[in-house]
Design a protein around this motif. Structure first.
Motif, mmCIF file in Angstrom:
data_model
loop_
_atom_site.group_PDB
_atom_site.id
_atom_site.type_symbol
_atom_site.label_atom_id
_atom_site.label_comp_id
_atom_site.label_asym_id
_atom_site.label_seq_id
_atom_site.Cartn_x
_atom_site.Cartn_y
_atom_site.Cartn_z
ATOM 1 N N LYS A 117 -7.016 -5.113 -2.710
ATOM 2 C CA LYS A 117 -7.415 -3.920 -1.952
ATOM 3 C C LYS A 117 -7.776 -2.825 -2.941
ATOM 4 C CE LYS A 117 -5.943 -4.697 2.474
ATOM 5 N NZ LYS A 117 -6.312 -4.019 3.681
ATOM 6 N N GLU B 94 0.841 -1.207 0.000
ATOM 7 C CA GLU B 94 0.000 0.000 0.000
ATOM 8 C C GLU B 94 0.874 1.255 0.000
ATOM 9 O OE1 GLU B 94 -3.713 -1.916 2.573
ATOM 10 O OE2 GLU B 94 -2.360 -0.478 3.534
ATOM 11 N N LYS C 111 -8.858 1.748 -2.832
ATOM 12 C CA LYS C 111 -8.949 2.941 -1.998
ATOM 13 C C LYS C 111 -10.273 3.638 -2.230
ATOM 14 C CE LYS C 111 -5.429 5.407 -0.770
ATOM 15 N NZ LYS C 111 -4.250 6.276 -0.732
ATOM 16 N N SER C 112 -10.846 4.106 -1.149
ATOM 17 C CA SER C 112 -12.015 4.967 -1.192
ATOM 18 C C SER C 112 -11.594 6.240 -0.473
ATOM 19 C CB SER C 112 -13.192 4.309 -0.490
ATOM 20 O OG SER C 112 -14.305 5.173 -0.496
ATOM 21 N N ALA C 113 -11.535 7.319 -1.225
ATOM 22 C CA ALA C 113 -10.950 8.560 -0.725
ATOM 23 C C ALA C 113 -9.501 8.262 -0.356
ATOM 24 C CB ALA C 113 -11.750 9.139 0.411
ATOM 25 N N GLU C 114 -9.136 8.380 0.874
ATOM 26 C CA GLU C 114 -7.761 8.101 1.299
ATOM 27 C C GLU C 114 -7.649 6.844 2.138
ATOM 28 O OE1 GLU C 114 -4.942 9.813 0.348
ATOM 29 O OE2 GLU C 114 -6.373 10.730 -1.026
ATOM 30 N N THR C 115 -8.704 6.034 2.168
ATOM 31 C CA THR C 115 -8.752 4.855 3.032
ATOM 32 C C THR C 115 -8.614 3.576 2.212
ATOM 33 O OG1 THR C 115 -10.221 6.050 4.530
ATOM 34 C CG2 THR C 115 -10.128 3.655 4.756
ATOM 35 N N TRP C 116 -7.733 2.676 2.661
ATOM 36 C CA TRP C 116 -7.585 1.376 2.020
ATOM 37 C C TRP C 116 -8.692 0.454 2.522
ATOM 38 C CZ3 TRP C 116 -4.743 0.069 -1.985
ATOM 39 C CH2 TRP C 116 -3.669 0.881 -2.328
ATOM 40 N N LEU C 117 -9.340 -0.234 1.565
ATOM 41 C CA LEU C 117 -10.415 -1.158 1.886
ATOM 42 C C LEU C 117 -10.151 -2.508 1.238
ATOM 43 C CD1 LEU C 117 -13.365 1.297 1.175
ATOM 44 C CD2 LEU C 117 -12.445 0.688 3.413
ATOM 45 N N ASP C 118 -10.692 -3.569 1.830
ATOM 46 C CA ASP C 118 -10.557 -4.907 1.269
ATOM 47 C C ASP C 118 -11.389 -5.021 -0.008
ATOM 48 O OD1 ASP C 118 -8.877 -5.784 3.294
ATOM 49 O OD2 ASP C 118 -10.540 -6.468 4.540
ATOM 50 N N ASP D 243 0.736 4.251 -2.593
ATOM 51 C CA ASP D 243 0.533 5.623 -2.113
ATOM 52 C C ASP D 243 1.650 6.549 -2.603
ATOM 53 O OD1 ASP D 243 -1.852 5.043 -0.785
ATOM 54 O OD2 ASP D 243 -0.858 4.705 1.149
#
Length: 133
Positions: A120, A32, A122-129, A36
């Motif tokens: 994975k 990640e 990203k939604s906005a600045e958040t990593w999601l599964d 990033d």
């Protein structure tokens, strides 16, 4: 320049197969970080600004490479390496004054491939599964 663009196009089009066994959390976090750092690297920046960004990206990539412990992780490193290469090639194209639209699309596809490799997004600045949409 055409050969360089063809090379990155070929790399970015190589499908990344989802890994079969779960990846170590520390390894995923390191991957990640590479993605990033890639997002923060401006391919159109002059060398004074691009070089430190690229150095940070290459350092994160090197750290990830040294963490590899199994084949599934090697696939992730290959995907992030494609991303790093595409960014470097796109910067070279930008410096030549040529349009970067096509190579930026290749960088975007390589980024998606790297996210698919770790399953994975990203939604906005958040990593999601889960894979990218």
């Amino acid at each position: 320049m055409t050969l360089l663009l063809a090379s990155i196009l070929l790399l970015a089009q190589s499908p990344t197969q989802p890994h079969k066994i779960p990846l170590r959390n520390t390894f995923v976090v390191a991957a990640e970080s590479v993605i990033d750092d890639a997002d923060r690297t401006n391919v159109k920046a002059d060398d004074t600004h691009f070089d430190p960004q690229m150095q940070q990206l290459k350092s994160a990539q090197s750290n990830l490479d040294h963490m590899v412990a199994e084949d599934g992780e090697r696939e992730v490193v290959d995907a992030t390496s494609n991303l790093v290469f595409a960014i470097s090639a796109c910067h070279i194209q930008s410096k030549s004054g040529a349009s970067t639209a096509q190579c930026e699309a290749i960088v975007s596809r390589a980024r998606i491939g790297a996210m698919q490799a770790i399953d994975k997004h990203k939604s906005a600045e958040t990593w999601l599964d889960g894979p990218p949409a």
